[in-house]
Motif scaffolding. Structure first.
Motif, short mmCIF file in Angstrom:
data_model
loop_
_atom_site.label_atom_id
_atom_site.label_comp_id
_atom_site.label_asym_id
_atom_site.label_seq_id
_atom_site.Cartn_x
_atom_site.Cartn_y
_atom_site.Cartn_z
N HIS A 119 0.83 -1.20 0.00
CA HIS A 119 0.00 0.00 0.00
C HIS A 119 0.87 1.25 0.00
CE1 HIS A 119 -2.39 3.13 2.22
NE2 HIS A 119 -3.13 2.91 1.14
N ARG A 123 0.91 4.00 -2.92
CA ARG A 123 0.46 5.34 -2.51
C ARG A 123 1.46 6.39 -2.96
NH1 ARG A 123 -3.61 7.40 1.02
NH2 ARG A 123 -2.65 9.36 1.53
N SER A 279 -17.16 12.21 -5.95
CA SER A 279 -16.80 13.09 -4.83
C SER A 279 -16.65 14.54 -5.31
CB SER A 279 -15.52 12.61 -4.16
OG SER A 279 -14.49 12.52 -5.10
N ALA A 342 -18.09 11.68 1.98
CA ALA A 342 -17.90 10.32 2.52
C ALA A 342 -18.50 10.33 3.93
CB ALA A 342 -16.42 9.96 2.57
N ARG A 347 -14.17 -0.48 7.99
CA ARG A 347 -12.96 -1.28 8.21
C ARG A 347 -13.39 -2.66 8.68
NH1 ARG A 347 -10.69 2.55 6.11
NH2 ARG A 347 -8.86 3.64 6.89
N VAL A 402 -12.97 14.55 7.28
CA VAL A 402 -13.66 14.41 5.99
C VAL A 402 -12.91 13.52 5.01
CG1 VAL A 402 -15.13 16.46 5.75
CG2 VAL A 402 -12.68 16.64 5.38
N PHE A 403 -11.59 13.57 5.09
CA PHE A 403 -10.79 12.76 4.16
C PHE A 403 -10.27 11.48 4.81
CE2 PHE A 403 -10.32 17.08 2.28
CZ PHE A 403 -10.84 16.80 1.03
N ARG A 408 -4.29 5.87 5.21
CA ARG A 408 -5.21 5.80 4.08
C ARG A 408 -5.97 7.10 3.84
NH1 ARG A 408 -5.97 1.20 1.44
NH2 ARG A 408 -5.12 -0.67 2.40
N CYS A 410 -7.41 10.29 2.31
CA CYS A 410 -7.73 10.43 0.89
C CYS A 410 -6.52 10.85 0.05
CB CYS A 410 -8.84 11.47 0.71
SG CYS A 410 -9.19 11.82 -1.00
C1 HEM Z 1 -14.39 16.26 -1.56
C2 HEM Z 1 -13.84 15.26 -2.17
C3 HEM Z 1 -13.35 14.00 -1.53
C4 HEM Z 1 -13.64 13.46 -0.29
C5 HEM Z 1 -14.54 14.04 0.79
C6 HEM Z 1 -12.90 12.22 -0.18
C7 HEM Z 1 -12.91 11.39 0.93
C8 HEM Z 1 -12.20 10.23 1.04
C9 HEM Z 1 -12.22 9.36 2.19
C10 HEM Z 1 -13.05 9.59 3.43
C11 HEM Z 1 -11.39 8.32 1.94
C12 HEM Z 1 -11.18 7.10 2.81
C13 HEM Z 1 -9.98 7.20 3.72
C14 HEM Z 1 -9.87 5.98 4.58
O1 HEM Z 1 -10.31 4.89 4.23
O2 HEM Z 1 -9.30 6.15 5.67
C15 HEM Z 1 -10.82 8.53 0.63
C16 HEM Z 1 -9.90 7.68 0.04
C17 HEM Z 1 -9.43 7.85 -1.22
N1 HEM Z 1 -9.71 8.88 -2.08
FE1 HEM Z 1 -10.87 10.49 -1.68
N2 HEM Z 1 -12.19 12.02 -1.34
C18 HEM Z 1 -12.43 13.08 -2.17
C19 HEM Z 1 -11.88 13.27 -3.43
C20 HEM Z 1 -11.00 12.43 -4.04
C21 HEM Z 1 -10.39 12.66 -5.34
C22 HEM Z 1 -10.63 13.90 -6.21
C23 HEM Z 1 -9.61 11.57 -5.61
C24 HEM Z 1 -8.75 11.26 -6.79
C25 HEM Z 1 -8.93 11.68 -7.98
C26 HEM Z 1 -9.71 10.67 -4.48
C27 HEM Z 1 -9.05 9.46 -4.38
C28 HEM Z 1 -9.05 8.67 -3.26
C29 HEM Z 1 -8.28 7.43 -3.14
C30 HEM Z 1 -7.41 6.81 -4.23
C31 HEM Z 1 -8.51 6.92 -1.86
C32 HEM Z 1 -7.91 5.65 -1.26
C33 HEM Z 1 -6.67 6.01 -0.45
C34 HEM Z 1 -5.97 4.81 0.17
O3 HEM Z 1 -6.60 3.78 0.41
O4 HEM Z 1 -4.75 4.92 0.41
N3 HEM Z 1 -10.57 11.22 -3.55
N4 HEM Z 1 -11.32 9.69 0.10
#
Ligand code: HEM
Length: 433
Positions: A119, A123, A279, A342, A347, A402-403, A408, A410
């Motif tokens: 991972h 990443r 998103s 989200a 998990r 939020v992220f 992990r 976002c």
């Molecule tokens: C307002 C917009 C967004 C919100 C609120 C958001 C929120 C999140 C959240 C809550 C997670 C989960 C983290 C976790 O499991 O601990 C996540 C993971 C992720 N997000 Fe976002 N996201 C947004 C936009 C984006 C965008 C624009 C992209 C890419 C183009 C993206 C790509 C990803 C990826 C690849 C993961 C997985 C990360 C990992 O497992 O290492 N997200 N996001």
């Protein structure tokens, strides 16, 4: 006859009692003994009826409070709403794995499906390609022409459905950014396939013809086939040209000089498209909504952005401009907080885990209820008021998730913020709605 009636009348309450306690007896009772030996207990709660658990109550009533056990989506789970519990879960990578989205749909070598060292390696590829200053500078330049053209079109239409229009422009930008696809039948096809994939992600993973999940798997295969053709085309191109995210991800090397395999590239492009599409669409839609509801915020936004745009040739802004747009960035952050794109994260406990005297048994799901944090008055004053000025002071960091958090968090968090700031800029300098 009377004897039969007596039997039936006696059996009905017994059956009802059994149904009501079935999940408790099946899931909770067996782990209670090991809990009491360890001096911990299960979080409070009740797990509802067999299979359905408390699904219907959950769907009707939404939010939960605190940390409690229940039975949702076909398995026992613990709902966590305290920032400290979430933080514990985010940081305990050795104890929890990602339980959703489904690995078969996202791809076994996608960022969301792998754990540990694999991972971390993936990443770093993805972050380099989408979340670091160089990448963001390129992305900021790429997304603006389409966005500006879309806004002009909305103005000509006069009346728009914000969700549909933000979705359209987000897809066009994703197509351009990720794989250099122009708007047209191919992008339209991808849109329909993604729509069904996302539907399947939210469904029970029952794989037989007729189910949403089955359809989603078929759609995933088709999306993968489209991107695979693109990868093959690029193999004949010069290595030096990086025109989009697919090139970027294909060409980055890790510390050992290794590149990603084709399958890794495919899985991660799909994961990023899925992660970024809905998103960004929703965050943009909510920005339009809140600015219409809060004209005082729009006015301040216009003032800041007008002064930036006066010094601009051609009207496009850079990421350096964005970092100076202090109020705009607060509006973006407040939009993201309020939008709760989200609402929760899943998990899966990979072993028995004890936290503050409570047991999270192996194999149970943990649902981190992020939305609850962001709408809780203990964390944010008057939480349902759209107030960018609240960001003048730093918020309790642990209460703003939020992220997500931990390893992990976002991967597109900066990309999401930048895209929102760009939208806010062009909207506020050019339009009223
Ligand atoms: C307002 C917009 C967004 C919100 C609120 C958001 C929120 C999140 C959240 C809550 C997670 C989960 C983290 C976790 O499991 O601990 C996540 C993971 C992720 N997000 Fe976002 N996201 C947004 C936009 C984006 C965008 C624009 C992209 C890419 C183009 C993206 C790509 C990803 C990826 C690849 C993961 C997985 C990360 C990992 O497992 O290492 N997200 N996001």
């Amino acid at each position: 006859m009377e004897a039969w009636l007596g039997w039936i009348l006696g059996l009905i309450p017994l059956l009802g009692w059994l149904l009501w306690w079935w999940n408790e007896i099946w899931y909770a009772l067996p782990v209670k003994r090991s809990c009491s030996i360890a001096g911990v207990k299960l979080p409070p709660g009740h797990m509802g009826f067999p299979f359905f658990g408390e699904l219907f109550t959950f769907l009707w009533y939404g939010d939960g409070v605190g940390m409690y056990r229940t039975h949702l989506f076909g398995s026992p789970c613990i709902i966590a709403c305290f920032p400290s519990v979430n933080k514990f879960v985010f940081r305990a990578d050795d104890k929890f794995i990602l339980e959703w989205p489904n690995v078969d749909l996202m791809g076994a070598t996608s960022l969301v499906a792998v754990n540990g060292k694999a991972h971390a390696r993936l990443r770093s590829f993805v972050l380099n390609a989408i979340n670091r200053p160089d990448a963001l500078r390129r992305i900021a330049a790429l997304v603006q022409p389409r966005l500006v053209a879309a806004l002009e079109l909305w103005a000509q239409k006069g009346r728009i459905v914000a969700y549909h229009e933000t979705k359209k422009v987000t897809l066009e930008n994703i197509g351009k950014l990720f794989v250099s696809f122009e708007p047209g039948p191919q992008l339209h096809k991808i849109d329909r396939l993604l729509h069904d994939m996302v539907k399947g992600m939210r469904a029970q993973p029952l794989n037989f013809p007729g189910t949403a999940y089955h359809r989603a798997l078929q759609c995933r295969k088709k999306v993968e086939a489209i991107f695979r053709v693109e990868i093959e085309k690029r193999k004949s191109q010069s290595e030096e040209t990086v025109t989009d995210l697919m090139d970027g991800i294909r060409q980055i090397k890790d510390e050992e000089g290794k590149k990603l395999s084709d399958q890794e590239v495919l899985d991660n492009i799909i994961a990023l498209v899925v992660g970024g599409y809905e998103s960004t669409t929703l965050a943009s839609m909510w920005a339009i909504y809140y600015l219409a509801k809060y004209p005082n915020v729009l006015k301040k936004l216009q003032e800041e952005n007008m002064s930036i745009s006066q010094n601009k040739n051609g009207g496009f802004i850079t990421i350096e401009d964005i970092s100076n747009m202090k109020y705009t960035n607060k509006v973006a952050e407040e939009t993201i907080r309020m939008a709760n794109v989200a609402a929760f994260i899943f998990r899966l406990a990979t072993k028995d885990i004890d936290y503050e005297g409570y047991r999270i048994p192996k194999g149970w799901k943990v649902i981190l209820w992020l939305r609850y944090l962001h709408t809780n008055p203990e964390n944010f004053d008057d939480p349902l008021c759209f107030n960018p000025d609240r960001w003048n002071e730093s918020v309790k960091p642990v209460a703003y998730q939020v992220f997500g958090g931990g390893s992990r968090i976002c991967a597109g968090n900066m990309l999401a913020r930048i895209q929102l700031a760009i939208l806010l800029h062009h909207l506020s300098v050019g339009y009223k709605w």
